[in-house]
Design an enzyme around this catalytic site. Sequence first.
Site, short mmCIF file in Angstrom:
data_model
loop_
_atom_site.label_atom_id
_atom_site.label_comp_id
_atom_site.label_asym_id
_atom_site.label_seq_id
_atom_site.Cartn_x
_atom_site.Cartn_y
_atom_site.Cartn_z
N ASP A 54 -44.37 41.49 -19.75
CA ASP A 54 -43.12 41.82 -19.03
C ASP A 54 -42.19 42.62 -19.95
O ASP A 54 -41.12 43.05 -19.52
CB ASP A 54 -42.45 40.57 -18.46
CG ASP A 54 -42.05 39.54 -19.50
OD1 ASP A 54 -42.36 39.73 -20.70
OD2 ASP A 54 -41.44 38.52 -19.12
N LYS A 122 -49.79 34.41 -18.61
CA LYS A 122 -49.00 33.89 -19.74
C LYS A 122 -47.63 33.41 -19.24
O LYS A 122 -46.98 34.11 -18.47
CB LYS A 122 -48.83 34.97 -20.81
CG LYS A 122 -47.94 34.54 -21.98
CD LYS A 122 -48.12 35.40 -23.21
CE LYS A 122 -47.37 36.71 -23.19
NZ LYS A 122 -45.91 36.61 -23.07
N GLU A 191 -44.19 33.69 -31.28
CA GLU A 191 -43.39 34.90 -31.58
C GLU A 191 -42.22 34.59 -32.50
O GLU A 191 -41.45 33.65 -32.27
CB GLU A 191 -42.87 35.51 -30.27
CG GLU A 191 -42.04 36.77 -30.50
CD GLU A 191 -41.86 37.63 -29.26
OE1 GLU A 191 -42.43 37.32 -28.19
OE2 GLU A 191 -41.14 38.64 -29.38
O1 KIV Z 1 -44.16 40.91 -22.91
C1 KIV Z 1 -44.74 41.08 -23.98
O2 KIV Z 1 -45.06 42.21 -24.38
C2 KIV Z 1 -45.03 39.92 -24.79
C3 KIV Z 1 -45.50 40.15 -26.19
C4 KIV Z 1 -44.36 40.57 -27.01
C5 KIV Z 1 -46.20 38.99 -26.77
O3 KIV Z 1 -44.87 38.82 -24.37
#
Ligand code: KIV
Length: 273
Positions: A54, A122, A191
């Site tokens: 996202d 995710k 992260e």
């Molecule tokens: O949205 C994204 O790109 C992410 C990464 C930074 C892990 O969640």
Amino acid sequence: MNVADPASASLPITVPSLRKMKADGKQIVAATAYDASFGSLLDRCGVDLVLVGDSLGMVVQGHATTLSVDIEQMIYHSAATARSVARALLVADMPFASYPEPAVAFRNAARLLAEGHASMVKLEGDGPVLDCLRYLSDREIPVCAHIGMTPQSVLRFGGFRVQGRNDAAAMRIRDAAVAVEQAGAEILVLECVPSTLAAEIRALVSIPVIGIGAGPDCDGQILVSYDLLGLSAGKRPRFVKNFLQGRGSVDEAVLAYAADVRSGAFPAAEHSY
Ligand code: KIV
């Protein structure tokens, strides 16, 4: 296939193959893509996991945060990326407010798999999100958990800040890592936490830990593709390296990123907290 590691030019990556990579001590190379061209670039360069993040709200749409991205946009970008990804495992982000409770999370996650052709979704956070992780995992939807600096919590954090710097905060993140694994997460994105904390968490859980700004002691690394190609506007965060600098093509840059993750050359101390 033009990949850095000939051993990786084999079968499509699956959830069990990520677990095997961890068991074999092989680093998982991951990066984001939001469209077919970037999906193809990452796939032909041997990236193992492509995340339709996202983060597209920031790097594609130009917003200051990821909060305005909705499920229709995620499905659109996931489907576009999926058309060009043959080998890498395709993971799609559940956007902000798309998993307020398990049944809603299930409907949205199922759409990311069925219409977005992702192989995993995710979700950020722990606490109330654990019920969603468990509900999806119990219903055959592979889930990736994302803890530490979770961009969907940016308003509560007061900015994109490193998390887990003091003992109490580190303990909360350690507990969250154990809890998301127990709830059924197959992999964990960690992260922006201190490297020492990431190393502890990697030893604590049995699922692969993929770091971004979490130092070298993880089972793999992920970067936003626009960051690793030096395309993102604004101040570059400490954990980002521009792999296009000094190289002649985007393929060479992604191959260098993959090679440096696999050899342990990236992230170096200068990219870690
Ligand atoms: O949205 C994204 O790109 C992410 C990464 C930074 C892990 O969640």
